[in-house]
Structure formats: C-alpha cells, structure tokens
Design a protein around this motif. Structure first.
Motif, mmCIF file in Angstrom:
data_model
loop_
_atom_site.group_PDB
_atom_site.id
_atom_site.type_symbol
_atom_site.label_atom_id
_atom_site.label_comp_id
_atom_site.label_asym_id
_atom_site.label_seq_id
_atom_site.Cartn_x
_atom_site.Cartn_y
_atom_site.Cartn_z
ATOM 1 N N MET A 136 13.828 -8.709 -0.442
ATOM 2 C CA MET A 136 13.629 -7.646 0.554
ATOM 3 C C MET A 136 12.187 -7.657 1.049
ATOM 4 O O MET A 136 11.905 -7.252 2.163
ATOM 5 C CB MET A 136 13.912 -6.271 -0.064
ATOM 6 N N SER A 165 37.963 -3.465 12.734
ATOM 7 C CA SER A 165 38.336 -2.076 12.396
ATOM 8 C C SER A 165 37.172 -1.120 12.664
ATOM 9 O O SER A 165 37.373 -0.009 13.156
ATOM 10 C CB SER A 165 38.791 -1.975 10.941
ATOM 11 N N ASP A 179 19.585 -1.104 3.261
ATOM 12 C CA ASP A 179 19.017 -2.040 2.282
ATOM 13 C C ASP A 179 20.091 -2.485 1.289
ATOM 14 O O ASP A 179 20.145 -3.652 0.898
ATOM 15 C CB ASP A 179 17.864 -1.378 1.506
ATOM 16 N N ALA A 180 20.928 -1.519 0.879
ATOM 17 C CA ALA A 180 21.984 -1.843 -0.097
ATOM 18 C C ALA A 180 22.946 -2.881 0.473
ATOM 19 O O ALA A 180 23.371 -3.798 -0.226
ATOM 20 C CB ALA A 180 22.738 -0.575 -0.500
ATOM 21 N N MET A 181 23.273 -2.724 1.766
ATOM 22 C CA MET A 181 24.159 -3.721 2.402
ATOM 23 C C MET A 181 23.485 -5.081 2.408
ATOM 24 O O MET A 181 24.093 -6.092 2.082
ATOM 25 C CB MET A 181 24.437 -3.318 3.852
ATOM 26 N N GLU A 182 22.205 -5.062 2.774
ATOM 27 C CA GLU A 182 21.481 -6.334 2.907
ATOM 28 C C GLU A 182 21.351 -7.050 1.563
ATOM 29 O O GLU A 182 21.621 -8.246 1.477
ATOM 30 C CB GLU A 182 20.102 -6.057 3.511
ATOM 31 N N VAL A 183 20.970 -6.309 0.518
ATOM 32 C CA VAL A 183 20.769 -6.994 -0.768
ATOM 33 C C VAL A 183 22.083 -7.380 -1.441
ATOM 34 O O VAL A 183 22.092 -8.203 -2.352
ATOM 35 C CB VAL A 183 19.905 -6.185 -1.770
ATOM 36 N N SER A 184 23.191 -6.783 -0.981
ATOM 37 C CA SER A 184 24.466 -7.178 -1.589
ATOM 38 C C SER A 184 24.971 -8.486 -0.971
ATOM 39 O O SER A 184 25.953 -9.052 -1.430
ATOM 40 C CB SER A 184 25.514 -6.079 -1.392
ATOM 41 N N GLY A 185 24.287 -8.952 0.079
ATOM 42 C CA GLY A 185 24.724 -10.195 0.728
ATOM 43 C C GLY A 185 25.644 -9.922 1.912
ATOM 44 O O GLY A 185 26.099 -10.852 2.556
ATOM 45 N N ALA A 186 25.923 -8.627 2.179
ATOM 46 C CA ALA A 186 26.722 -8.288 3.370
ATOM 47 C C ALA A 186 25.785 -8.328 4.589
ATOM 48 O O ALA A 186 24.578 -8.452 4.438
ATOM 49 C CB ALA A 186 27.336 -6.909 3.216
ATOM 50 N N LYS A 203 21.247 -15.241 1.116
ATOM 51 C CA LYS A 203 22.524 -14.523 1.042
ATOM 52 C C LYS A 203 23.322 -15.004 -0.172
ATOM 53 O O LYS A 203 23.900 -14.200 -0.911
ATOM 54 C CB LYS A 203 23.304 -14.774 2.339
ATOM 55 N N ARG A 233 23.155 -13.248 18.067
ATOM 56 C CA ARG A 233 23.580 -14.299 17.132
ATOM 57 C C ARG A 233 24.769 -13.828 16.305
ATOM 58 O O ARG A 233 25.675 -14.584 16.007
ATOM 59 C CB ARG A 233 22.401 -14.631 16.211
ATOM 60 N N TYR A 267 27.566 4.332 0.740
ATOM 61 C CA TYR A 267 27.789 4.458 2.183
ATOM 62 C C TYR A 267 28.514 5.779 2.408
ATOM 63 O O TYR A 267 29.678 5.931 2.038
ATOM 64 C CB TYR A 267 28.619 3.283 2.701
ATOM 65 N N ARG A 276 21.711 -13.627 -3.274
ATOM 66 C CA ARG A 276 21.921 -12.182 -3.444
ATOM 67 C C ARG A 276 23.298 -11.864 -4.002
ATOM 68 O O ARG A 276 23.506 -10.803 -4.581
ATOM 69 C CB ARG A 276 21.710 -11.465 -2.103
ATOM 70 N N ARG A 310 33.529 -8.120 2.399
ATOM 71 C CA ARG A 310 32.469 -8.678 3.255
ATOM 72 C C ARG A 310 31.672 -9.780 2.571
ATOM 73 O O ARG A 310 31.193 -10.682 3.238
ATOM 74 C CB ARG A 310 31.483 -7.584 3.678
ATOM 75 N N VAL A 311 31.504 -9.679 1.263
ATOM 76 C CA VAL A 311 30.675 -10.680 0.571
ATOM 77 C C VAL A 311 31.550 -11.755 -0.068
ATOM 78 O O VAL A 311 31.371 -12.938 0.175
ATOM 79 C CB VAL A 311 29.772 -9.998 -0.489
ATOM 80 N N PHE A 362 20.063 1.139 -6.413
ATOM 81 C CA PHE A 362 19.011 1.942 -5.796
ATOM 82 C C PHE A 362 18.902 3.309 -6.479
ATOM 83 O O PHE A 362 19.870 3.774 -7.088
ATOM 84 C CB PHE A 362 19.296 2.125 -4.306
ATOM 85 N N GLU A 382 33.913 -7.391 12.935
ATOM 86 C CA GLU A 382 34.411 -6.179 12.266
ATOM 87 C C GLU A 382 35.309 -5.393 13.224
ATOM 88 O O GLU A 382 34.888 -4.382 13.786
ATOM 89 C CB GLU A 382 33.232 -5.321 11.816
ATOM 90 N N VAL A 431 14.555 -9.812 -4.984
ATOM 91 C CA VAL A 431 15.810 -9.888 -4.229
ATOM 92 C C VAL A 431 15.566 -10.298 -2.760
ATOM 93 O O VAL A 431 16.492 -10.373 -1.962
ATOM 94 C CB VAL A 431 16.580 -8.555 -4.384
ATOM 95 N N TYR A 450 27.992 -5.377 10.868
ATOM 96 C CA TYR A 450 28.842 -4.214 10.621
ATOM 97 C C TYR A 450 28.379 -2.993 11.420
ATOM 98 O O TYR A 450 29.195 -2.281 11.998
ATOM 99 C CB TYR A 450 28.850 -3.893 9.117
#
Lengths: 263, 259
Positions: free
Chosen positions: A71, B39, B127-134, A95, B29, A111, A98, A126-127, A105, B37, A69, B139
């Motif tokens: 990372m 809100s 990590d979860a945010m990053e790998v989801s493409g967000a 991106k 950047r 969150y 992904r 967001r995506v 996980f 973001e 992925v 944020y």
C-alpha cells in the motif's frame, strides 16, 4: 503489573528450528514530507510465527505493515515477501502476492452496502474467481463458523458490534486462505473480554490455518496471548526484541513502560 | 517567500491535473480489463436513474410550464403565438432539458458518489478491496461512471418529454390546444440536428458527473470532515464541467449543423 490469567497462558516459545522466512525486512525507511516515520526497520517473520509489534501511537507501526502489503512504497531498504522484492513488483505481481496476504484493518473495513454474506463472497468471486455457488456457500459458512458468527450471515455491518465487525473482517481475510496475516490493532476499541476473545481467536486460527502473523498493537493482553516474539518500536526503529517473558524483565525504560501499564 | 508560495500553488495545480489524467487512464484501462461488474452496473443504473427520475420529472415539468408562461406574452406581442410549441420544444430539447437534468444530477448524484466513495476511503473499505487483490476501480469507479453516462441521457430524454407536457398544460390555462396538435407541432419542429447533439452532450454531462464524483470520493483525505468536502467539491466541480462542456458542445454543433 496485572498477573497473567491462569486460563490464557502466554504463548510458549516453540523449540528453535530452521524455519522458512516469509517476510524479510532490512533497513526499511519511510518518510512523509519531512517527517521520518520509519528510520531503520529490520525484522524477519518465520513461517507459522506470530510477531507482535508494540509501540506508542503515531510511531509508524501500521506504516510497516502497509509497506509489506504494497500500500506504501518504502523510501529505502530491502523488503522481501516470500523471497520476492516487493518494491520491484508490477501491479499484476503485487495482486498475485496480495492473494497470499490477509490484512485486518482497525475497524474491520467491512463493505457497508453489503450483507455479511456478500462481504465474504466478494473476495471469493473477485479474487479467487469462484463461480460454483455451492462451493462459495460452503466456504462462507465454514469461515463464519470458525469465527463463531454463523448466525450473523445475513446481517448488515451496521447491525454488528465492534467485536463482531472485527470477527467478520477476519473471516473475510481468512476466506482466501492467506499464508500471512497482518493485524492492524485488532483489539483497539473493544472491551477486555472481547479483546481477549479476539486474541484467542487469532491464536486458534493461526494453528488451524498455519498462518504467519504480524500483529500491531499496544494492548499488552493481546501481546501476551498471541506473541511468539515481540518487537518494541520507538522513534522509527525497533529498540527491543524477545518473548513476552524476556521483555517483561527488560531494563529498558521504554520497554518497561509497556509492561508496567495496567492492561 | 511569495514566489515560493506561487510555485507551490502551481505545483499543486499541476499535480491535480496529473492525478486526473492518471485516474482517467485507470478508468479507461479497467473498462477493457475483463470481468465487467454487470450486477453492480445494473444496481448503479437503478440508483442513479430510477431514483432521480422523480426529481428530474418535477423540475422538467415546472421548466416547461414556466417557459410557456414566460414566452407567451412576448410571442403574442410579435403575433407569433402559434410558434409557442416550436419555441418550447427547440429550447427544451437543445439546451434547457439537458443542462437542467445534468445540473440536478450533479447535485444529487455527484455528491452522493463523492460522499459514498469518500466514506469508503475514510473507513478503509477501498484499501481493504485493494489489499485483498480485488480491483476497486473496476467495481466502484467503472460501474458508476458508465451508469451515469448511460442514465443521464435517458433522464434528459424523459425530462424533455415531461417538460413538453408541462408546456401543454400551461398553454391550456389560457388557450385551448389539443394534445395531438401540440405534440405534432413540437415533434415537427425538431430534427436530427437537434436530437443528436443534445443526446451526445448529455452523455458527456453524465460522464463528467460520474467521473468527478468518483475522483473526488476516491481521492478524499482520511478524516470524517473530508467526506463532506468530497461531496461538496464534487457538486461544484461537476456543475462547472457541465457548463464548460455545454459551451464547447454548442460551438461544435453550431459549426457542424447551423452554419
């Protein structure tokens, strides 16, 4: 060894046919300092297939999927996802890639400042950049229904049990319709009944959404229920490969040690 | 062996500087990357600003009160008792208000950002945010740094006003001065060269508090202990940066305005 449950038969191997390869890894190497974690990892994941990676803790099973992925960057070898070399991708390409890969996980990684609904809306807004609230609500409710947690939609992650957190984590990754799912120890820390429910859910969702999956685990029950093919990892490389039934009869001591463990 | 250790120390230090520069570049950047973001920014402004107001208010009130009580005997000796409002307002607005507010915010906000992001790192939420493409930087980081840069100057201005009020009450313990006369004297003694540099440096203080908190949390190790380390280190580093920025800002202000 405990006999396979009558109600949850091991996955039957599909008849061999030419299938598209979605992940191609050849000779992947990865070190942290002087410690060589991955020495020579080679495997192909075909479309619609479930691969289970078995191995002792600290063998680098999770490192493999973290490389897939993006990372982590492998130190050497070829790693292609959907035919594209992941090590040569820039941030934007990564991106885009992904968005087609879901990663569950170990702890669900919800969150914790957001409700379940907000957790699920996050990747949509967001995506996928969705704006229509009706469409967002429909997707959120649909995917929560698929994992059986529609009632928990307005709860906070701290109000959920370990199994529920994993289900919500799974729902959050599925909501963007990934083509590949990477599961990092999906049943660790759960009781046997919840573990089996999660394993069956993985199968059900794989059929429903036609997802290819890599499942990292050392839970033999999970492997038995979900695996089309099992790879056994030891000392940074795969030492055996086959279906659950094939590996059950393996002469390799290391492989046998997994199957002889009480599950 | 000793030389090797020294070399590795230098290497770590240089790597640390490099990490700061990379993180700053990512932050900068992402401000202009689009999809701001709003809100989350507003939520952070509320968390950072509104929730710190009571603490900043009480501290500033006490500072104003104590400063008058401490200054009064000296100024009486010099026969300059009437200078008390002016002395307090200049000291409070130029230096004490901004620095005290920033130090309180370093303790309250930098530590809470460091701990929050550190815990998100430990539980793999980043990590979860990053790998989801967000984009976790956009944020989590951009919103927090901009919120501290925006809210800490506001807190400092409110703190100054409350500090002056504390001074007014302290003056009335012993003397009698009307509210309007006191505040007229305070305001009359301040001009543009007092207010602008003070506000400008609180923006930098706010940036330092947010940036250090985010950096320490975002780069914490993966272990529960590292959450505490991130929070603690965020407070210490942010406080140090506040004094360094203050020293530089005072030098620049002196060169520009008080020759």
């Amino acid at each position: 060894m405990k006999k396979a449950d009558e109600h949850t038969e091991p996955k039957k191997k599909e008849p061999e046919q030419k299938q598209e390869v979605v992940i191609h890894a050849k000779g992947i190497k990865k070190s942290f300092g002087k410690k060589k974690v991955l020495k020579n990892i080679t495997f192909d994941l075909k479309k619609g297939e479930n691969i289970v990676v078995l191995g002792k803790s600290g063998q680098g099973k999770s490192v493999t999927i973290q490389c897939v992925v993006g990372m982590l960057q492998p130190d050497g070898g070829e790693l292609e996802v959907f035919g594209e070399n992941i090590t040569a991708m820039n941030d934007d390409e990564l991106k885009q890639l992904r968005m087609k890969i879901g990663f569950l996980f170990q702890g669900g990684a919800l969150y914790d400042s957001m409700t379940v609904r907000d957790n699920l809306e996050f990747p949509l807004t967001r995506v996928l950049k969705l704006k229509d609230q009706k469409e967002i609500n429909k997707k959120v409710e649909g995917v929560l229904d698929a994992v059986g947690l529609l009632d928990a939609i307005d709860k906070m992650p701290s109000d959920l049990s370990g199994g529920m957190r994993k289900r919500v984590g799974l729902a959050r990754t599925l909501i963007v319709n990934p083509e590949i799912m990477l599961y990092d120890e999906p049943t660790t820390g759960l009781d046997p009944i919840t573990s089996r429910e999660i394993s069956e859910l993985i199968n059900r969702l794989q059929r429903k959404y036609e997802i290819s999956s890599v499942i990292i685990t050392h839970d033999m029950e999970c492997a038995r229920i979900t695996a089309d093919r099992i790879l056994v990892m030891d000392d940074g490389e795969y030492i055996a490969e086959g279906s659950y039934k094939e590996l059950e009869k393996s002469d390799n001591e290391m492989v046998r040690s997994f199957f002889n463990e009480p599950s | 062996m000793e030389a090797q250790q020294e070399l590795s120390g230098w290497r770590k230090w240089l790597e640390g500087i490099g990490d700061y520069v990379v993180f700053f570049t990512r932050f900068f950047r992402n401000i202009f990357a689009g999809g701001f973001e709003w809100s989350e920014f507003v939520r952070q402004c509320y968390e950072i600003g509104y929730r710190s107001m009571m603490l900043v208010g009480i501290t500033s009130f006490i500072m104003g009160l104590v400063l008058i009580l401490q200054l009064r005997p000296s100024l009486i000796t010099l026969g300059a008792e009437s200078m008390l409002p002016k002395t307090l307002s200049v000291a409070l607005v130029r230096e004490i208000g901004p620095v005290i507010t920033a130090i309180i915010c370093a303790g309250k906000i930098a530590s809470s950002i460091g701990a929050e992001l550190g815990s998100m790192k430990v539980t793999e939420q980043i990590d979860a945010m990053e790998v989801s493409g967000a984009n976790p930087v956009q944020y989590l980081v951009v919103t927090r740094i901009l919120a501290t840069s925006f809210m800490i100057p506001l807190l400092a201005i409110i703190g100054d006003a409350i500090g002056l009020f504390g001074g007014f009450l302290a003056l009335n313990f012993t003397d009698s001065i009307s509210f309007s006369l006191y505040f007229n004297k305070c305001i009359a003694s301040l001009d543009f060269t007092d207010l602008l540099p003070a506000v400008a440096k609180t923006v930098l203080f706010g940036f330092a508090v947010g940036f250090v908190g985010c950096y320490k949390g975002y780069h914490s190790d993966k272990g529960t202990e590292s959450v505490g380390v991130a929070a603690n280190s965020a407070v210490v580093t942010a406080s140090l940066w506040i004094f360094i920025i203050d020293a530089i800002a005072v030098q620049i202000t002196s060169l520009l305005f008080y020759k």
